[in-house]
Design a protein around this motif. Structure first.
Motif, PDB file in Angstrom:
ATOM      1  N   LYS A 112     -34.730  82.759 -67.840  1.00 58.20           N
ATOM      2  CA  LYS A 112     -33.510  83.544 -67.952  1.00 58.20           C
ATOM      3  C   LYS A 112     -32.521  83.119 -66.877  1.00 58.20           C
ATOM      4  O   LYS A 112     -32.914  82.810 -65.749  1.00 58.20           O
ATOM      5  N   ARG A 114     -28.161  83.712 -65.436  1.00 56.29           N
ATOM      6  CA  ARG A 114     -26.823  84.281 -65.535  1.00 56.29           C
ATOM      7  C   ARG A 114     -25.861  83.296 -64.893  1.00 56.29           C
ATOM      8  O   ARG A 114     -26.159  82.733 -63.842  1.00 56.29           O
ATOM      9  N   ASP A 142     -18.609  85.190 -67.855  1.00 55.05           N
ATOM     10  CA  ASP A 142     -19.768  85.749 -67.192  1.00 55.05           C
ATOM     11  C   ASP A 142     -20.768  86.097 -68.280  1.00 55.05           C
ATOM     12  O   ASP A 142     -20.520  86.976 -69.111  1.00 55.05           O
ATOM     13  N   ALA A 144     -25.240  85.837 -69.739  1.00 51.41           N
ATOM     14  CA  ALA A 144     -26.666  85.660 -69.445  1.00 51.41           C
ATOM     15  C   ALA A 144     -27.351  85.102 -70.687  1.00 51.41           C
ATOM     16  O   ALA A 144     -26.935  85.377 -71.811  1.00 51.41           O
ATOM     17  N   GLN A 146     -31.519  84.025 -72.226  1.00 50.83           N
ATOM     18  CA  GLN A 146     -32.961  84.095 -72.010  1.00 50.83           C
ATOM     19  C   GLN A 146     -33.674  83.377 -73.145  1.00 50.83           C
ATOM     20  O   GLN A 146     -33.278  83.477 -74.320  1.00 50.83           O
ATOM     21  N   ARG A 158     -21.101  89.179 -70.662  1.00 50.67           N
ATOM     22  CA  ARG A 158     -20.635  90.325 -69.872  1.00 50.67           C
ATOM     23  C   ARG A 158     -19.113  90.375 -69.847  1.00 50.67           C
ATOM     24  O   ARG A 158     -18.513  91.432 -69.915  1.00 50.67           O
ATOM     25  N   TYR A 186     -24.177  90.490 -77.786  1.00 50.48           N
ATOM     26  CA  TYR A 186     -25.191  89.470 -77.639  1.00 50.48           C
ATOM     27  C   TYR A 186     -25.621  88.996 -79.014  1.00 50.48           C
ATOM     28  O   TYR A 186     -25.324  89.605 -80.045  1.00 50.48           O
ATOM     29  N   MET A 208     -29.022  92.878 -68.103  1.00 54.33           N
ATOM     30  CA  MET A 208     -28.679  92.262 -66.824  1.00 54.33           C
ATOM     31  C   MET A 208     -29.749  92.487 -65.756  1.00 54.33           C
ATOM     32  O   MET A 208     -29.527  92.219 -64.578  1.00 54.33           O
ATOM     33  N   MET A 211     -30.520  90.175 -62.746  1.00 58.75           N
ATOM     34  CA  MET A 211     -29.486  89.156 -62.829  1.00 58.75           C
ATOM     35  C   MET A 211     -28.306  89.413 -61.902  1.00 58.75           C
ATOM     36  O   MET A 211     -27.294  88.717 -61.985  1.00 58.75           O
ATOM     37  N   GLU A 212     -28.383  90.444 -61.046  1.00 60.34           N
ATOM     38  CA  GLU A 212     -27.318  90.666 -60.079  1.00 60.34           C
ATOM     39  C   GLU A 212     -27.448  89.647 -58.939  1.00 60.34           C
ATOM     40  O   GLU A 212     -28.532  89.441 -58.394  1.00 60.34           O
TER      41      GLU A 212
END
Length: 853
Positions: A112, A114, A142, A144, A146, A158, A186, A208, A211-212
């Protein structure tokens, strides 16, 4: 000597300066952060193992494997940042430099990531993320992604916009399988329906999860996308031991009970309150049978490790966006408007699931949230299940009124619609006044027949007429698919024999129960088509062998009664039924190569084939010197095929991640025509039969045998951000004469289509589509311009298929549609009427009101 040494010194000095400047210009990835550097494995392009350290420069061609530790990198000098979750395999395939301005290309093998991508001045995607089953084209975004081998391959946006395509076995985007994913949406290539889906608010944080960014700052990305305010993430080291279920401490130190996680195929939801989850043990990347993942020429060993999941920083979910329509493939032109083809089925929101709780949340959101097309009702609202149409329709030159009920069911994998019409002229309550297609009372269900067999046959036929379409799976995407009812633009192989064939051009005057199915397993694939199960005339199949870059296929197709409905008056047509011929096509196709260069993907192929006739009855020598024999004669078939064959070679693929294209060279001898079974075949089959019989009788044999035709066919299609769908194609032929001269051929073909999806024009509810397919386009136009045509230009005759509609929204749940299309004139038995050897064509204008309940 001193001057020479000085010159040499300064030359070496400036060469060193230039070399250092060139080296500095080369982009690289900088390692910014890792939970544990000892769990980060980096392989250089030459195969050497690098010692991970903060600030390490990672060159293009390198592979990063995060085993039990997350990592963060930054593209230098671009400024984009990437976060890799634990147990992720990531390859840097190419980095854009200031000198050559190539696309930044990466490959997510498993795990995964981001990415917050820096925006560029160009409108073209500046980044490309490849996965085992998808290709993502990215601008300043922005997002992500996976990947879990064989289970899920999804993208979540995002902020911004990502062009997401299904990838074929060669890694290139599958034509016609490209969607645009907007903020808050998504898509998953393993979902039953490949389309963008809004993420429920309570599922946003699970997407997320971990993923921060911890070290990298999204706000520092040049011209970066806006960053949603979030609480600071807690360092993974501060987390307690992994738990599977029970209580988990929240940011306010108040325990929140969470269920045990269930592994499935997508992001799991989280509770509305901000929750920090403890680290969990997760399954590592899937391992292939060889024990390694394929990263081009570079295998990377797999490791099954536990993943330490960092705390989740709660964030505000972006508003769901409207999902755009799917793009148009290169080899297929858009079919007729909804008046002459099945209305596009509204696809339900299918959310990738990682737990039962997520499945329930997605279902509730789909049933009560906004629909991607209308923005009003959810996918399972009654308006998506039941629609009603009232208006007028012209059939065989006569105007009827109509009232049509159309129930629809769409579960993603299964799409089903009925067509329940009452088409009448005077009295809607008098069944004797209702239109009877082909002379059949479609509402009798056998009550007007005698004998058990006739009753059953009529009842089955009447039931079949009520099926608008039934579909299971998606052609080209799923290992198995099946379709019944109205069929749009069917193509076998590369289309050298069958391209864009449709069975619903005369809908609803003639309704057919078409059938198409196919499957692929390993190196073998099979596809079949039948135009009407109740009365089979056109049937074909293709078997394919091979996987990856190379493959071979064989195709067979037949029109079982090509002269049906022809003028059989002996005084006007001495050939009567032309011997009731069967037109048979056979061909072989080879895929020569498949490559993907990022902004350009291409597949090369070469085909060869023949069309030949077999006669049920003999044709006497009434016009030409020779009679036509009955039945199959191998010697005659071989002799015919030697003088009537075709060959094609071409490339197809995607350009700049936006335009699907096809460019093809065609060569044919005699009467053979590439893509003979096409959009116009139902109207042009009998003139083709006449040319074949004239050849066999000897009337035109010498002329035809000396004819060599060749030409260039090109097509292109693009879905412009879901706002406008364009496609077009043209075949430009020329003939090589016996004296060596070249003459422009009359059998050119033009295909054009334009669609404006519903809900894409701001402030007004206006949508529509138009398509135009025409043989002999340039020839007819040239004759009219040069005054060779005494009666003007006829661009809407038997060589034309045209359809279009404009839909205006009146009020919520009610639309007004105006349809214009060309239709053949049908007699009381459902046969096409002919005039001067050509099908009779009449324009049709329909006005109808569509009501969604």
């Amino acid at each position: 000597m001193r001057k020479l040494l000085s010159l040499l010194f300064f030359s070496l000095f400036f060469a060193g300066v230039l070399a250092s400047q060139n080296t500095a210009e080369l982009p690289y990835l900088e390692l910014l952060y890792a939970d544990d550097l000892t769990l980060i494995h980096i392989t250089a392009p030459d195969g050497t193992k690098l010692n991970p350290s903060f600030g390490l420069k990672i060159a293009a061609g390198s592979v990063l494997v995060t085993s039990g530790s997350s990592a963060e990198v930054r593209i230098v000098p671009n400024g984009s940042i990437i976060r890799l979750a634990s147990s992720t395999t990531f390859k840097v395939e190419g980095l854009a430099s200031a000198r050559n301005e190539k696309v930044n290309t990466f490959r997510l093998v498993s795990g995964k990531l981001r990415m917050v991508a820096a925006k560029t001045l160009s409108d073209a995607p500046a980044y490309q993320i490849r996965t085992p089953t998808a290709v993502g084209g990215v601008r300043g975004t922005d997002f992500a992604m996976q990947v879990q081998e064989g289970k899920k391959d999804w993208l979540f946006v995002r902020d911004g916009l990502v062009e997401f395509s299904k990838a074929g076995e060669g890694g290139s985007a599958v034509p016609g399988q490209t969607i645009l994913v907007k903020a808050g949406e998504y898509a998953d290539t393993f979902s039953p329906v490949f389309r963008p889906v809004p993420v429920p608010a309570d599922g946003f944080r699970s997407v997320m999860q971990d993923m921060e960014f911890i070290k990298a700052d999204p706000a520092s990305v040049p011209s970066g996308t806006p960053v949603v305010a979030a609480q600071p993430a807690v360092q993974p080291a501060a987390q307690p031991a992994a738990v599977q279920s029970g209580t988990v401490p929240t940011a306010s130190a108040e325990p929140v009970t969470v269920p045990a996680p269930v592994q499935a195929s997508g992001p799991a939801p989280m509770t509305a309150a901000p929750v920090q989850t403890a680290p969990q043990n997760r399954e590592g990347p899937a391992v292939s049978s060889s024990g390694s993942r394929n990263l081009g020429a570079e295998p990377v060993s797999d490791q099954k490790v536990s993943e330490t999941t960092p705390a989740v920083a709660p964030a505000v979910a972006p508003a769901p966006a409207v999902a755009p329509a799917s793009s148009v493939g290169p080899a297929s032109s858009v079919g007729p408007a909804s008046s002459v083809g099945p209305a596009p089925a509204r696809i339900p929101a299918v959310v990738p699931e990682e737990s039962d709780q997520m499945s329930e949340t997605a279902s509730r959101d789909a049933s009560s949230g906004q629909d991607a097309e209308s923005g009003v009702s959810g996918s399972f609202a009654i308006g998506d299940i039941l629609t009603f149409e009232v208006g007028s329709i012209t059939i065989a030159g006569e105007t009827y009124a109509k009232a049509v009920l159309q129930p629809k069911i769409d579960t993603g994998k299964i799409r089903f619609a009925l067509y329940l019409p009452v088409i009448y002229q005077k009295d809607i309550f008098n069944p004797h006044d209702w239109y009877q297609p082909g002379g059949n009372n479609e509402w009798s269900f056998g009550t007007d027949q005698d004998g058990a067999l006739e009753i059953l046959r009529d009842a089955a036929s009447d039931l079949a007429l009520k099926i608008r379409y039934f579909e299971f799976g998606n052609q080209g995407a799923d290992p198995f698919f099946v379709k019944f009812g109205s069929l749009e633009t069917l193509t076998l192989g590369h289309g050298s024999l069958v391209r864009n064939f449709s069975n619903n051009q005369e809908f609803p005057a003639i309704r057919k129960l078409g059938f198409s199915t196919g499957f692929r397993t390993g190196v073998f694939s099979l596809e079949t088509i039948v135009d009407d199960l109740a009365d089979i005339r056109v049937a074909g199949a293709r078997a394919g062998f091979g996987k990856g870059m190379f493959g071979i296929g064989v195709t067979g197709v037949a029109d079982l009664d090509a002269a049906r409905g022809w003028n059989r008056d002996p005084a006007e047509n001495p050939r009567l039924d032309y011997g009731k011929p069967v037109i048979i096509g056979a061909g072989v196709d080879v895929q020569l190569f498949s490559l993907n260069l990022g902004i350009l993907s291409s597949t090369g192929y070469a085909d060869a084939g023949v069309f030949f006739p077999v006669f049920r009855n003999g044709v006497p020598a009434t016009v030409g010197p020779d009679a036509v024999e009955t039945g199959f004669n191998m010697k005659r078939v071989v002799e015919y095929s030697q003088n009537n064959w075709l060959a094609t070679a071409g490339v197809s693929g995607k350009l700049l991640l936006l335009v699907d294209y096809c460019l093809e060279f065609r060569l044919s001898r005699g009467l053979a025509q590439p893509s003979l079974i096409d959009t116009n075949w139902n109207r042009n089959r009998t003139p083709y039969v006449e040319s074949v019989v004239s050849y066999l009788e000897g009337t035109t044999r010498d002329e035809v045998n000396g004819r060599t035709s060749m030409g260039i066919y090109g097509s292109a299609g693009s879905n412009i951000f879901g706002l406008l769908i364009l496609s077009g194609g043209y075949y430009w032929p020329w003939s090589l004469q016996s004296d060596g001269s070249i003459e422009f051929g009359a059998e050119d073909k033009l295909d054009l289509a334009l669609t404006i999806p519903k809900g894409k024009i701001p402030f007004i509810s206006l949508s529509g589509s138009v398509m135009y397919s025409r043989r002999q386009f340039a020839h007819t136009l040239a004759d009219a311009i040069s005054d060779k045509s005494a009666d003007g230009v006829h661009l809407f005759d038997a060589n034309t298929v045209f359809g279009g509609e404009v839909v205006v929204g009146l009020v919520k749940g009610m639309d007004l549609a105006v349809q214009i299309f060309t239709s053949t004139v049908i007699d009381e038995n459902g046969n096409i009427r002919y005039e001067n050897g050509q099908p009779m064509i009449r324009p049709v204008v329909n006005i109808e009101t569509r009501v969604s309940f």
